[in-house]
Design a protein around this motif. Structure first.
Motif, PDB file in Angstrom:
ATOM      1  N   MET A  44      16.764 -53.529   7.955  1.00 56.08           N
ATOM      2  CA  MET A  44      16.236 -53.789   8.664  1.00 56.08           C
ATOM      3  C   MET A  44      15.241 -51.939   8.086  1.00 56.08           C
ATOM      4  O   MET A  44      15.505 -51.068   8.583  1.00 56.08           O
ATOM      5  CB  MET A  44      16.876 -52.749   9.835  1.00 56.08           C
ATOM      6  CG  MET A  44      17.695 -53.871  10.922  1.00 56.08           C
ATOM      7  SD  MET A  44      16.337 -54.271  11.626  1.00 56.08           S
ATOM      8  CE  MET A  44      18.357 -55.693  12.952  1.00 56.08           C
ATOM      9  N   ASP A  45      14.699 -52.364   7.182  1.00 57.53           N
ATOM     10  CA  ASP A  45      13.887 -51.999   6.266  1.00 57.53           C
ATOM     11  C   ASP A  45      12.179 -52.289   6.030  1.00 57.53           C
ATOM     12  O   ASP A  45      11.829 -53.719   6.188  1.00 57.53           O
ATOM     13  CB  ASP A  45      14.605 -51.050   5.096  1.00 57.53           C
ATOM     14  CG  ASP A  45      14.736 -51.747   4.087  1.00 57.53           C
ATOM     15  OD1 ASP A  45      13.977 -52.788   3.538  1.00 57.53           O
ATOM     16  OD2 ASP A  45      15.912 -51.689   3.410  1.00 57.53           O
ATOM     17  N   GLU A  92      13.728 -42.311   5.562  1.00 54.31           N
ATOM     18  CA  GLU A  92      13.082 -42.643   4.285  1.00 54.31           C
ATOM     19  C   GLU A  92      14.770 -42.982   3.632  1.00 54.31           C
ATOM     20  O   GLU A  92      15.651 -42.478   3.753  1.00 54.31           O
ATOM     21  CB  GLU A  92      12.988 -41.431   2.992  1.00 54.31           C
ATOM     22  CG  GLU A  92      12.803 -41.589   2.018  1.00 54.31           C
ATOM     23  CD  GLU A  92      13.673 -40.625   1.318  1.00 54.31           C
ATOM     24  OE1 GLU A  92      13.839 -40.504   0.043  1.00 54.31           O
ATOM     25  OE2 GLU A  92      12.776 -39.225   1.418  1.00 54.31           O
ATOM     26  N   LYS A  93      14.478 -44.112   3.517  1.00 58.31           N
ATOM     27  CA  LYS A  93      15.905 -44.543   2.283  1.00 58.31           C
ATOM     28  C   LYS A  93      15.659 -44.579   1.172  1.00 58.31           C
ATOM     29  O   LYS A  93      16.616 -43.609  -0.081  1.00 58.31           O
ATOM     30  CB  LYS A  93      16.081 -46.132   2.605  1.00 58.31           C
ATOM     31  CG  LYS A  93      16.575 -46.475   3.780  1.00 58.31           C
ATOM     32  CD  LYS A  93      16.517 -48.226   3.922  1.00 58.31           C
ATOM     33  CE  LYS A  93      18.201 -48.875   3.883  1.00 58.31           C
ATOM     34  NZ  LYS A  93      17.875 -50.329   4.156  1.00 58.31           N
ATOM     35  N   LYS A 124      10.041 -46.704   0.722  1.00 58.12           N
ATOM     36  CA  LYS A 124      10.968 -47.530   1.905  1.00 58.12           C
ATOM     37  C   LYS A 124      11.541 -46.795   3.103  1.00 58.12           C
ATOM     38  O   LYS A 124      12.540 -45.622   3.112  1.00 58.12           O
ATOM     39  CB  LYS A 124      12.418 -48.438   0.722  1.00 58.12           C
ATOM     40  CG  LYS A 124      13.329 -49.538   1.736  1.00 58.12           C
ATOM     41  CD  LYS A 124      14.755 -49.826   0.571  1.00 58.12           C
ATOM     42  CE  LYS A 124      13.672 -50.956   0.219  1.00 58.12           C
ATOM     43  NZ  LYS A 124      14.621 -51.924  -0.828  1.00 58.12           N
ATOM     44  N   ALA A 125      11.577 -47.889   3.957  1.00 62.07           N
ATOM     45  CA  ALA A 125      12.016 -46.606   4.929  1.00 62.07           C
ATOM     46  C   ALA A 125      12.796 -47.234   6.111  1.00 62.07           C
ATOM     47  O   ALA A 125      12.459 -48.664   6.407  1.00 62.07           O
ATOM     48  CB  ALA A 125      10.482 -46.031   6.030  1.00 62.07           C
ATOM     49  N   TRP A 126      13.792 -46.968   7.274  1.00 63.23           N
ATOM     50  CA  TRP A 126      14.067 -47.494   8.400  1.00 63.23           C
ATOM     51  C   TRP A 126      12.995 -47.863   8.785  1.00 63.23           C
ATOM     52  O   TRP A 126      12.122 -47.417   9.422  1.00 63.23           O
ATOM     53  CB  TRP A 126      15.418 -46.306   8.555  1.00 63.23           C
ATOM     54  CG  TRP A 126      16.602 -46.209   8.004  1.00 63.23           C
ATOM     55  CD1 TRP A 126      16.646 -45.075   7.012  1.00 63.23           C
ATOM     56  CD2 TRP A 126      17.617 -47.273   8.086  1.00 63.23           C
ATOM     57  NE1 TRP A 126      17.974 -45.045   6.591  1.00 63.23           N
ATOM     58  CE2 TRP A 126      18.131 -46.420   7.331  1.00 63.23           C
ATOM     59  CE3 TRP A 126      17.688 -48.648   8.103  1.00 63.23           C
ATOM     60  CZ2 TRP A 126      19.403 -46.496   6.238  1.00 63.23           C
ATOM     61  CZ3 TRP A 126      19.324 -48.415   7.790  1.00 63.23           C
ATOM     62  CH2 TRP A 126      20.184 -48.348   6.606  1.00 63.23           C
ATOM     63  N   THR A 142       8.012 -46.846  12.098  1.00 60.60           N
ATOM     64  CA  THR A 142       7.272 -45.762  12.166  1.00 60.60           C
ATOM     65  C   THR A 142       7.270 -45.077  10.719  1.00 60.60           C
ATOM     66  O   THR A 142       8.077 -45.227   9.619  1.00 60.60           O
ATOM     67  CB  THR A 142       7.342 -44.641  13.107  1.00 60.60           C
ATOM     68  OG1 THR A 142       9.109 -45.144  13.150  1.00 60.60           O
ATOM     69  CG2 THR A 142       7.188 -45.410  14.142  1.00 60.60           C
ATOM     70  N   LEU A 143       7.122 -44.607  10.195  1.00 62.07           N
ATOM     71  CA  LEU A 143       7.613 -43.234   9.400  1.00 62.07           C
ATOM     72  C   LEU A 143       7.566 -41.716   9.682  1.00 62.07           C
ATOM     73  O   LEU A 143       6.178 -41.377  10.573  1.00 62.07           O
ATOM     74  CB  LEU A 143       6.025 -42.838   7.890  1.00 62.07           C
ATOM     75  CG  LEU A 143       6.513 -42.235   6.559  1.00 62.07           C
ATOM     76  CD1 LEU A 143       7.801 -42.942   6.592  1.00 62.07           C
ATOM     77  CD2 LEU A 143       5.284 -42.155   6.248  1.00 62.07           C
TER      78      LEU A 143
END
Length: 172
Positions: A44-45, A92-93, A124-126, A142-143
């Protein structure tokens, strides 16, 4: 050039935001997406490479325009001398700052005190995904951009170029 850079910092306190005690600092942001590296349904990213640009006005950095000097451009090292927004990505991850040879970042200061900070990074983002129509579904990732410590009475974000603030390389 050294004398100008040194003079700019006389009495400058990088711990204090521009306009302290007055109106909030407005920070314009824009993104130039260089590549989309991954979209993971399992994790999920999503992962992408970009130039992240921030724009603000710091009147303490204004300088007199001179012949052959209409802007000051410095590498990432100079950033530790001045106030910069404490921007972070809420979803953010992981973030990787590129530094092949040197940090892939620079700062540009105009005579008016307008500042541009540009940084190349991989994020790398959710991205919560709805997979009920998999593999024929569409996802919207989205970010989320915020200040880590300032409230909106101190710092406000805006899109620097309106609808054109997020651009993609033709290679994407």
């Amino acid at each position: 050039m050294t004398a100008i850079l040194d003079q700019m910092l006389i009495g400058y306190d990088k711990r204090v935001r521009p306009n302290y005690g007055k109106q909030p600092v407005t920070v314009g942001v824009s993104l130039y997406i260089l590549s989309m590296l991954d979209l993971s349904e399992q994790n999920m990213d999503f992962t992408f490479d970009m130039y992240f640009r921030q724009f603000w006005h710091d009147p303490r950095l204004a300088f007199e325009r001179r012949p052959n000097l209409n802007k000051i451009v410095q590498g990432a090292d100079y950033l530790k001398n001045i106030w910069v927004p404490d921007t972070f990505f809420v979803n953010e991850k992981e973030v990787k700052y590129h530094n092949a040879m040197r940090d892939n970042a620079f700062i540009r200061i105009m005579p008016t005190g307008d500042v541009l900070r540009s940084t190349r990074m991989t994020v790398k983002a959710w991205c919560p995904q709805h997979l009920q129509y998999f593999p024929f579904d569409n996802q919207l990732c989205t970010l989320e951009i915020e200040s880590f410590g300032y409230t909106m009475s101190d710092l406000k974000f805006r899109w620097e170029d309106g609808e054109h603030s997020v651009q993609m390389s033709p290679d994407v």
